[in-house]
Design a protein around this motif. Structure first.
Motif, PDB file in Angstrom:
ATOM      1  N   LEU A  13       0.841  -1.202   0.000  1.00 32.55           N
ATOM      2  CA  LEU A  13       0.000   0.000   0.000  1.00 32.55           C
ATOM      3  C   LEU A  13       0.875   1.251   0.000  1.00 32.55           C
ATOM      4  CD1 LEU A  13      -2.944  -0.797   2.436  1.00 32.55           C
ATOM      5  CD2 LEU A  13      -3.002  -0.625  -0.053  1.00 32.55           C
ATOM      6  N   LEU A  17       0.559   0.676  -4.664  1.00 30.90           N
ATOM      7  CA  LEU A  17      -0.228  -0.269  -5.453  1.00 30.90           C
ATOM      8  C   LEU A  17      -1.712  -0.065  -5.170  1.00 30.90           C
ATOM      9  CD1 LEU A  17       2.459  -1.947  -5.891  1.00 30.90           C
ATOM     10  CD2 LEU A  17       0.945  -3.908  -5.990  1.00 30.90           C
ATOM     11  N   VAL A  19      -5.361  -0.702  -3.963  1.00 30.28           N
ATOM     12  CA  VAL A  19      -5.721  -1.430  -2.755  1.00 30.28           C
ATOM     13  C   VAL A  19      -6.131  -2.874  -3.056  1.00 30.28           C
ATOM     14  CG1 VAL A  19      -7.310  -1.501  -0.814  1.00 30.28           C
ATOM     15  CG2 VAL A  19      -6.375   0.684  -1.574  1.00 30.28           C
ATOM     16  N   PHE A  21      -5.373  -4.879  -5.504  1.00 30.05           N
ATOM     17  CA  PHE A  21      -4.268  -5.761  -5.892  1.00 30.05           C
ATOM     18  C   PHE A  21      -3.317  -5.980  -4.721  1.00 30.05           C
ATOM     19  CE2 PHE A  21      -5.208  -3.612 -10.124  1.00 30.05           C
ATOM     20  CZ  PHE A  21      -6.155  -4.572 -10.457  1.00 30.05           C
ATOM     21  N   ALA A  24      -4.807  -8.684  -2.628  1.00 27.40           N
ATOM     22  CA  ALA A  24      -4.741 -10.005  -3.254  1.00 27.40           C
ATOM     23  C   ALA A  24      -3.313 -10.534  -3.239  1.00 27.40           C
ATOM     24  CB  ALA A  24      -5.276  -9.937  -4.682  1.00 27.40           C
ATOM     25  N   ILE A  25      -2.339  -9.667  -3.565  1.00 23.71           N
ATOM     26  CA  ILE A  25      -0.947 -10.129  -3.602  1.00 23.71           C
ATOM     27  C   ILE A  25      -0.507 -10.571  -2.206  1.00 23.71           C
ATOM     28  CG2 ILE A  25       1.448  -9.446  -4.023  1.00 23.71           C
ATOM     29  CD1 ILE A  25       0.383  -7.540  -6.194  1.00 23.71           C
ATOM     30  N   PHE A  28      -1.840 -14.024  -1.432  1.00 21.24           N
ATOM     31  CA  PHE A  28      -1.100 -15.089  -2.104  1.00 21.24           C
ATOM     32  C   PHE A  28       0.264 -15.293  -1.457  1.00 21.24           C
ATOM     33  CE2 PHE A  28      -4.015 -14.534  -5.777  1.00 21.24           C
ATOM     34  CZ  PHE A  28      -4.367 -15.859  -5.917  1.00 21.24           C
ATOM     35  N   HIS A  39      -3.224 -22.406  -3.896  1.00 22.81           N
ATOM     36  CA  HIS A  39      -3.612 -21.063  -4.315  1.00 22.81           C
ATOM     37  C   HIS A  39      -5.071 -20.975  -4.723  1.00 22.81           C
ATOM     38  CE1 HIS A  39       0.845 -20.260  -5.185  1.00 22.81           C
ATOM     39  NE2 HIS A  39       0.488 -19.654  -4.083  1.00 22.81           N
ATOM     40  N   LEU A  40      -5.598 -22.109  -5.206  1.00 23.54           N
ATOM     41  CA  LEU A  40      -6.963 -22.052  -5.729  1.00 23.54           C
ATOM     42  C   LEU A  40      -7.974 -21.670  -4.646  1.00 23.54           C
ATOM     43  CD1 LEU A  40      -7.168 -24.995  -8.281  1.00 23.54           C
ATOM     44  CD2 LEU A  40      -6.569 -22.599  -8.603  1.00 23.54           C
ATOM     45  N   VAL A  43      -8.744 -18.074  -5.010  1.00 26.84           N
ATOM     46  CA  VAL A  43      -9.656 -17.827  -6.134  1.00 26.84           C
ATOM     47  C   VAL A  43     -11.087 -18.160  -5.728  1.00 26.84           C
ATOM     48  CG1 VAL A  43     -10.169 -18.438  -8.508  1.00 26.84           C
ATOM     49  CG2 VAL A  43      -7.803 -18.353  -7.747  1.00 26.84           C
ATOM     50  N   LYS A  44     -11.226 -19.285  -5.051  1.00 25.29           N
ATOM     51  CA  LYS A  44     -12.560 -19.704  -4.624  1.00 25.29           C
ATOM     52  C   LYS A  44     -13.173 -18.649  -3.693  1.00 25.29           C
ATOM     53  CE  LYS A  44     -14.772 -23.429  -2.023  1.00 25.29           C
ATOM     54  NZ  LYS A  44     -14.947 -22.720  -0.746  1.00 25.29           N
ATOM     55  N   MET A  46     -12.483 -15.438  -3.514  1.00 19.27           N
ATOM     56  CA  MET A  46     -12.817 -14.226  -4.257  1.00 19.27           C
ATOM     57  C   MET A  46     -14.153 -14.379  -4.952  1.00 19.27           C
ATOM     58  SD  MET A  46      -9.305 -13.019  -6.011  1.00 19.27           S
ATOM     59  CE  MET A  46      -7.934 -12.420  -5.044  1.00 19.27           C
ATOM     60  N   PHE A  47     -14.350 -15.550  -5.579  1.00 19.16           N
ATOM     61  CA  PHE A  47     -15.626 -15.755  -6.264  1.00 19.16           C
ATOM     62  C   PHE A  47     -16.777 -15.820  -5.269  1.00 19.16           C
ATOM     63  CE2 PHE A  47     -13.246 -17.273 -10.082  1.00 19.16           C
ATOM     64  CZ  PHE A  47     -13.853 -16.427 -10.993  1.00 19.16           C
ATOM     65  N   ILE A 282     -12.393  -4.812  -4.903  1.00 20.95           N
ATOM     66  CA  ILE A 282     -11.855  -4.669  -3.548  1.00 20.95           C
ATOM     67  C   ILE A 282     -12.553  -5.646  -2.610  1.00 20.95           C
ATOM     68  CG2 ILE A 282     -11.761  -3.132  -1.548  1.00 20.95           C
ATOM     69  CD1 ILE A 282     -11.085  -0.883  -3.359  1.00 20.95           C
TER      70      ILE A 282
ATOM     71  N   VAL B  70      -8.346   2.714  -6.286  1.00 25.04           N
ATOM     72  CA  VAL B  70      -7.825   3.527  -5.198  1.00 25.04           C
ATOM     73  C   VAL B  70      -6.409   3.088  -4.849  1.00 25.04           C
ATOM     74  CG1 VAL B  70      -8.444   4.500  -2.982  1.00 25.04           C
ATOM     75  CG2 VAL B  70     -10.141   3.246  -4.302  1.00 25.04           C
ATOM     76  N   ALA B  71      -5.498   4.027  -4.803  1.00 29.16           N
ATOM     77  CA  ALA B  71      -4.139   3.720  -4.379  1.00 29.16           C
ATOM     78  C   ALA B  71      -3.626   4.881  -3.556  1.00 29.16           C
ATOM     79  CB  ALA B  71      -3.231   3.489  -5.588  1.00 29.16           C
ATOM     80  N   ILE B  72      -2.659   4.572  -2.708  1.00 26.90           N
ATOM     81  CA  ILE B  72      -2.105   5.589  -1.818  1.00 26.90           C
ATOM     82  C   ILE B  72      -0.793   6.068  -2.416  1.00 26.90           C
ATOM     83  CG2 ILE B  72      -1.295   6.024   0.515  1.00 26.90           C
ATOM     84  CD1 ILE B  72      -3.015   3.496   1.265  1.00 26.90           C
ATOM     85  N   ILE B  91       6.241  -0.801 -10.072  1.00 26.46           N
ATOM     86  CA  ILE B  91       4.842  -1.163  -9.844  1.00 26.46           C
ATOM     87  C   ILE B  91       4.259  -1.819 -11.090  1.00 26.46           C
ATOM     88  CG2 ILE B  91       2.522  -0.194  -9.548  1.00 26.46           C
ATOM     89  CD1 ILE B  91       3.714   1.802  -7.600  1.00 26.46           C
ATOM     90  N   PHE B  98       1.845 -10.129 -11.395  1.00 22.33           N
ATOM     91  CA  PHE B  98       0.665 -10.554 -10.637  1.00 22.33           C
ATOM     92  C   PHE B  98      -0.502 -10.883 -11.577  1.00 22.33           C
ATOM     93  CE2 PHE B  98      -3.322  -8.914  -8.648  1.00 22.33           C
ATOM     94  CZ  PHE B  98      -3.556 -10.002  -7.831  1.00 22.33           C
ATOM     95  N   TYR B 109      -8.460 -22.805 -12.065  1.00 19.21           N
ATOM     96  CA  TYR B 109      -9.698 -22.953 -11.299  1.00 19.21           C
ATOM     97  C   TYR B 109     -10.874 -23.229 -12.225  1.00 19.21           C
ATOM     98  CZ  TYR B 109     -13.096 -22.081  -7.612  1.00 19.21           C
ATOM     99  OH  TYR B 109     -14.096 -22.214  -6.695  1.00 19.21           O
ATOM    100  N   MET B 132     -12.491 -14.525 -14.498  1.00 15.94           N
ATOM    101  CA  MET B 132     -11.247 -14.073 -13.858  1.00 15.94           C
ATOM    102  C   MET B 132     -10.059 -14.059 -14.826  1.00 15.94           C
ATOM    103  SD  MET B 132      -9.289 -15.479 -10.486  1.00 15.94           S
ATOM    104  CE  MET B 132     -10.276 -14.710  -9.219  1.00 15.94           C
TER     105      MET B 132
END
Lengths: 427, 175
Positions: A13, A17, A19, A21, A24-25, A28, A39-40, A43-44, A46-47, A282, B70-72, B91, B98, B109, B132
């Motif tokens: 943050l 980057l 928020v 992403f 999520a990063i 992971f 990792h899946l 994904v599950k 998030m869905f 988000i 939104v990013a800071i 970035i 990513f 998936y 996705m």
């Protein structure tokens, strides 16, 4: 995993980057280095965060507000606010605050409040002799009620996190606190206007004229009645209410105000879709983030620790205020609600705090966070629409921070403000 | 090239417009049907939810293009000019990695779920979960398209095609 999750999130943050992403990063990363989960799973999660019927209310309310924001509706509200409070000292400022509160009944978001009527009011105030930075700061403070007065996107998300409350009960609970915040900001504006000698606006029009202006604004103001009433009397669910709001906005825009043209619709829908996409992305990421906290047992162990301190409800609420205000300095309300509510709501329940009351305390706190530096989306929106540096606007904020803090204390210590309406309306 | 980019952006935009319109019409029609005929469409809720998933992922790229995520950037802004460029370059690279990773796990998936069907529409889940990898694929393209102005000036594109300062979406993102 948490020892990777949080530092990673803060670093990403801070680097700038986005928020969604960054969350999520870090999820992971935490999973890869601290566990044997595949990792899946992320994904599950998030869905499953997105695959929800109540959540549909978010894009629909955003769309309804975008349709309503068209010139004529906003103008009708501004004129009504103007005719009611414009004659007072600092009248244009008061009109800004009152029109924000009315607009909050159409939109569910503070940023929409600031970007829509807020931008128009800043221009009008500047012409009326106000300092532009002051007008911007006032707009930020008055936009706070956007998600407090129903409808509210934050409340929809909150109700998905805490089974003790419903969207309907939260919508009801927000009305009085929203009015209180509006009054406090009005008082702050009155004081500043007196000391700086900001003029009063046009004299109060005759009663017949006010009624005529009010009548013109009624179709727009009726939306909130339709939504809250419809949900309360079980005519439709919150999600259905949000769709009905879209069709109502279309009807009002095309046939009553006649300012909405068919060829404007694609742009309006696209804007709503993009805003929704940003919000929902988000939420999906926050869901995966919250999942890690839960399998790590963090909410439970934190809850046990805090309950073992044997705090009184008042002390707990004060501590929550401090925690949330600090959290709100850096985080926006939606990820805040997603991450903190599963942790805090059970504790407050165990301490015997009314869930609606607690929800409003949390939501008001996190929404005030939108107005505080270093990370305040409201400040960014207003600084980009006014072409002012954030620091110039922030220098004008202290009277409003004081007003908001007083309102927050009242909301914290007077549960009836948030529980009375839901109770009498039978939630 | 410029024209291809414009067509791509327009198509992406129209896909979103159609998806959100369809969601609205489906849920709206379902309410109307319920009140008029006392029947409702069993697949309406499901279709609207899956369309929302598609809207979320396929909109993310366009949101990135217009600077709507939104990013800071406080830290970024305090750096000297060169430092800012290096950080923003990093970035972009980090996000590209990513996004590629997300395409990969997204495909995995979706592939794993392809033999399951949705309850009401009896549709293979691959059509839902493909959102996705498709969305993050679009994010890759959009990020590459804005990479240069973003790295050199920290700016995004405007919806109308002109280049602009970081311009937060005047909408409801984040409360």
């Amino acid at each position: 995993m948490a020892e990777i999750l949080f530092p990673m999130l803060f670093i990403l943050l801070a680097l700038g980057l986005p928020v969604a992403f960054a969350m999520a990063i870090s999820v992971f990363a935490a999973l890869s280095f601290g566990s044997s989960y595949p990792h899946l799973v992320v994904v599950k999660e998030m869905f499953s965060g997105l695959d929800s019927f109540p959540l549909l209310a978010v894009p629909f309310f955003i769309l309804a507000a975008e349709i309503m924001t068209g010139g004529a509706v906003t103008l009708a509200m501004l004129r009504l606010a103007q005719s009611l409070v414009g004659h007072l000292k600092g009248g244009l400022g008061h009109a800004n605050v009152v029109s924000s509160a009315m607009f909050a009944g159409i939109s569910g978001s503070a940023l929409a409040d600031a970007a829509g009527p807020g931008t128009m009011m800043i221009r009008m105030m500047e012409k009326g002799g106000y300092d532009r930075a002051y007008a911007g700061a006032l707009t930020i403070a008055s936009s706070i009620v956007g998600p407090i007065i129903p409808p509210s996107i934050t409340m929809i998300i909150y109700a998905m996190q805490d089974q003790e409350v419903s969207v309907g009960s939260l919508f009801m609970a927000g009305v009085l606190p929203g009015i209180l915040i509006t009054l406090m900001v009005l008082l702050a504006n009155a004081r500043v206007s007196r000391s700086r000698g900001y003029a009063s606006g046009d004299p109060m029009p005759p009663l017949a004229e006010i009624l005529r202006i009010a009548l013109h604004a009624v179709p727009a103001l009726l939306l909130i009645v339709l939504i809250v009433g419809g949900i309360r009397f079980g005519v439709f669910t919150p999600t259905e209410a949000s769709v009905i709001a879209v069709f109502y906005a279309l009807f009002v825009g095309m046939f009553i105000y006649r300012s909405l043209r068919i060829r404007d619709l694609p742009d309006i829908i696209l804007r709503a879709a993009l805003t929704s996409s940003a919000v929902l992305l988000i939420l999906g990421a926050a869901r995966a983030f919250a999942w890690i906290l839960i399998i790590e047992g963090i909410p439970q162990s934190l809850a046990e620790t805090i309950i073992s301190w044997d705090l009184s409800p008042i002390v707990f609420l004060l501590a929550v205020n401090v925690l949330l205000l600090i959290f709100g300095l850096f985080m926006d309300p939606l990820p805040g609600v997603m991450i903190l509510v599963p942790i805090l709501a059970p504790i407050s329940m165990a301490l015997g705090i009314d869930p609606n009351h607690f929800a409003i305390v949390v939501i008001v706190n996190l929404t005030i966070g939108l107005a505080t530096p270093p990370v305040g989306s409201l400040i960014f929106v207003v600084s980009s629409t006014t072409n002012l540096k954030p620091s110039a606007i922030i220098r004008q904020m202290p009277p409003f921070f004081l007003a908001l803090a007083l309102a927050l204390l009242a909301i914290t210590f007077v549960p009836a403000l948030s529980t009375w309406l839901p109770t009498v309306s039978g939630f | 090239m410029k024209r291809l980019e414009n067509i791509f952006v327009a198509l992406n935009g129209w896909a979103l417009i159609l998806i959100l319109s369809a969601m609205t019409l489906i849920v709206g029609a379902n309410i109307a049907l319920r009140y008029v005929t006392a029947h409702s469409l069993p697949w309406a809720d499901e279709a609207a939810r899956y369309l929302m998933i598609w809207m979320t992922f396929s909109g993310a790229g366009l949101v990135l293009r217009t600077g709507g995520h939104v990013a800071i950037t406080n830290l970024q802004d305090t750096l000297p000019d060169l430092g800012q460029k290096i950080l923003r370059g990093a970035i972009v690279v980090g996000l590209l990695i990513f996004f590629c990773f997300m395409v990969h796990v997204g495909l995995q998936y979706a592939g794993r779920m392809q033999y399951q069907v949705t309850p009401a529409l009896r549709l293979s889940f691959i059509y839902v979960y493909a959102a996705m990898p498709v969305g993050f694929g679009l994010l890759i393209v959009h990020l590459l398209l804005i990479a240069r102005p973003f790295i050199t000036a920290g700016s995004y594109k405007r919806a109308d095609g002109r280049e602009a300062e970081a311009d937060p979406l005047p909408g409801g993102a984040n409360g």
